[in-house]
Design a protein around this motif. Structure first.
Motif, PDB file in Angstrom:
ATOM      1  N   ARG A 286       0.811  -1.218   0.000  1.00 21.42           N
ATOM      2  CA  ARG A 286       0.000   0.000   0.000  1.00 21.42           C
ATOM      3  C   ARG A 286       0.845   1.269   0.000  1.00 21.42           C
ATOM      4  O   ARG A 286       0.325   2.358  -0.257  1.00 21.42           O
ATOM      5  CB  ARG A 286      -0.946   0.004   1.199  1.00 21.42           C
ATOM      6  CG  ARG A 286      -0.265  -0.079   2.548  1.00 21.42           C
ATOM      7  CD  ARG A 286      -1.288  -0.092   3.676  1.00 21.42           C
ATOM      8  NE  ARG A 286      -0.681  -0.329   4.985  1.00 21.42           N
ATOM      9  CZ  ARG A 286      -0.483  -1.528   5.502  1.00 21.42           C
ATOM     10  NH1 ARG A 286      -0.830  -2.604   4.823  1.00 21.42           N
ATOM     11  NH2 ARG A 286       0.068  -1.669   6.698  1.00 21.42           N
ATOM     12  N   GLY A 307      -0.806  -1.824  -3.401  1.00 22.51           N
ATOM     13  CA  GLY A 307      -1.875  -2.285  -2.521  1.00 22.51           C
ATOM     14  C   GLY A 307      -3.190  -2.435  -3.263  1.00 22.51           C
ATOM     15  O   GLY A 307      -3.997  -3.327  -2.959  1.00 22.51           O
ATOM     16  N   ASP A 311      -3.521  -6.300  -2.326  1.00 22.52           N
ATOM     17  CA  ASP A 311      -4.152  -6.416  -1.007  1.00 22.52           C
ATOM     18  C   ASP A 311      -5.528  -7.081  -1.113  1.00 22.52           C
ATOM     19  O   ASP A 311      -6.342  -6.733  -1.976  1.00 22.52           O
ATOM     20  CB  ASP A 311      -4.308  -5.038  -0.352  1.00 22.52           C
ATOM     21  CG  ASP A 311      -2.988  -4.499   0.164  1.00 22.52           C
ATOM     22  OD1 ASP A 311      -2.004  -5.263   0.134  1.00 22.52           O
ATOM     23  OD2 ASP A 311      -2.943  -3.328   0.571  1.00 22.52           O
TER      24      ASP A 311
END
Length: 335
Positions: A286, A307, A311
């Motif tokens: 991120r 990210g 993520d």
């Protein structure tokens, strides 16, 4: 606080060193928040992707001595191969260079990357050589019969890469998309593995340099320096390794909308020598910038982070039976 490579080697030899994968470091960051030099000595990193700068150098007996003077051109399984600078005059031995990005003249979705994997798998391949006198020499050969087989890279393991979009009004054939890249910003294609990338973890190449031991496609290899198009803001590496010790699982070909490309893998250990390297290692997806570029002109038009790519993403391959083509022989099933 800082330490030397020799300090870490002594810790490894005594069995006291802490060696962690980058993934384990990331999980520790999420759980603890704070990690110091005392918590880790070496971090293992890796990257696997289309590695366009890959090529192989092969040298092997093709025919009896005196059978031909020099080779004019060559193909292996239909993939163009280029006779090396050493002519090996009248020895019956040939040196060939095979580009990972080369395309077969017979199969549209088969290229150098596929060929190199098949060699590592132990399969026979067909060598066709046109001698300068016009004679055609053919031979089936496998990797065990090739005394010299090395994979080299002109540029691999970029410190991450970029994301591409297609803002134009027409679809585009490109190596960055399996299918034609749709127009009007309808999709994005991303290269780069974010926080686990080797150079992201050592951005100033303090521990990675000429002679650094690495794994290329699972085989021990060496860094020979920085590669072509490498620059301080976007470094990449040049390396080599012996094909005999490679694992085919970590390499191969990939059919893009612009033709076949070559997949390769690098693994690099990073000794955690100082606080700067530690901060780089602790950087999470991120917080890693991702440039967004127009694939047509390679100019920056936006930015994001890794990210947004990695993520909370399910990395398992999903199968949609409704999209199955129902081929007579399913090539995916054995895997």
């Amino acid at each position: 606080m800082s330490r030397t490579v020799e300090d870490i080697k002594r810790s490894i030899k005594s069995g006291k060193a802490t060696v962690l994968t980058q993934q384990e470091i990331s999980e520790m960051v999420e759980e603890k928040g704070e990690i110091g030099l005392k918590d880790v000595d070496v971090v293992t990193t890796a990257t696997r992707a289309i590695m366009s700068g890959t090529y192989a150098v092969l040298s092997f007996p093709l025919a009896a001595p005196g059978s031909f003077i020099r080779a004019s051109s060559a193909r292996i399984n239909g993939v163009p191969a280029y006779p090396g600078p050493c002519p090996n005059e009248r020895l019956g031995i040939i040196d060939l260079m095979v580009y990972g990005t080369a395309h077969s003249i017979r199969q549209p979705d088969y290229g150098g990357g596929h060929l190199l994997r098949e060699l590592v798998e132990g399969k026979d391949v067909l060598v066709e050589v046109l001698a300068e006198n016009g004679d055609l020499l053919e031979k089936d050969i496998c990797l065990d019969e090739i005394p010299y087989a090395r994979i080299f890279s002109t540029r691999n393991a970029f410190k991450n890469y970029v994301a591409f979009v297609n803002p134009k009004g027409l679809p585009l054939k490109t190596i960055f998309s399996r299918l034609e890249f749709p127009p009007h910003f309808a999709a994005a294609t991303v290269s780069g593995c974010g926080q686990i990338n080797p150079i992201k973890n050592d951005p100033h190449l303090e521990t990675i340099g000429i002679g650094t031991r690495i794994l290329i496609n699972g085989a021990q290899g060496f860094v020979m320096g920085t590669g072509t198009r490498s620059m301080p803001t976007r470094p990449n590496l040049l390396g080599l390794a012996d094909m005999r010790h490679m694992d085919p699982e970590y390499m191969g070909g990939f059919a893009t909308s612009a033709g076949p490309e070559c997949i390769g893998s690098w693994a690099v250990p990073i000794p955690v020598l100082n606080e700067y390297i530690l901060r780089s290692i602790l950087l999470q997806d991120r917080n890693i910038p991702l440039t967004i570029m127009d694939v047509n002109v390679r100019q920056k038009i936006g930015k994001s982070t890794y990210g947004d790519v990695w993520d909370s993403v399910d990395l398992e391959v999903q199968f949609d039976p409704e999209r199955c083509k129902g081929c007579t022989r399913c090539t995916a099933a054995p895997a």
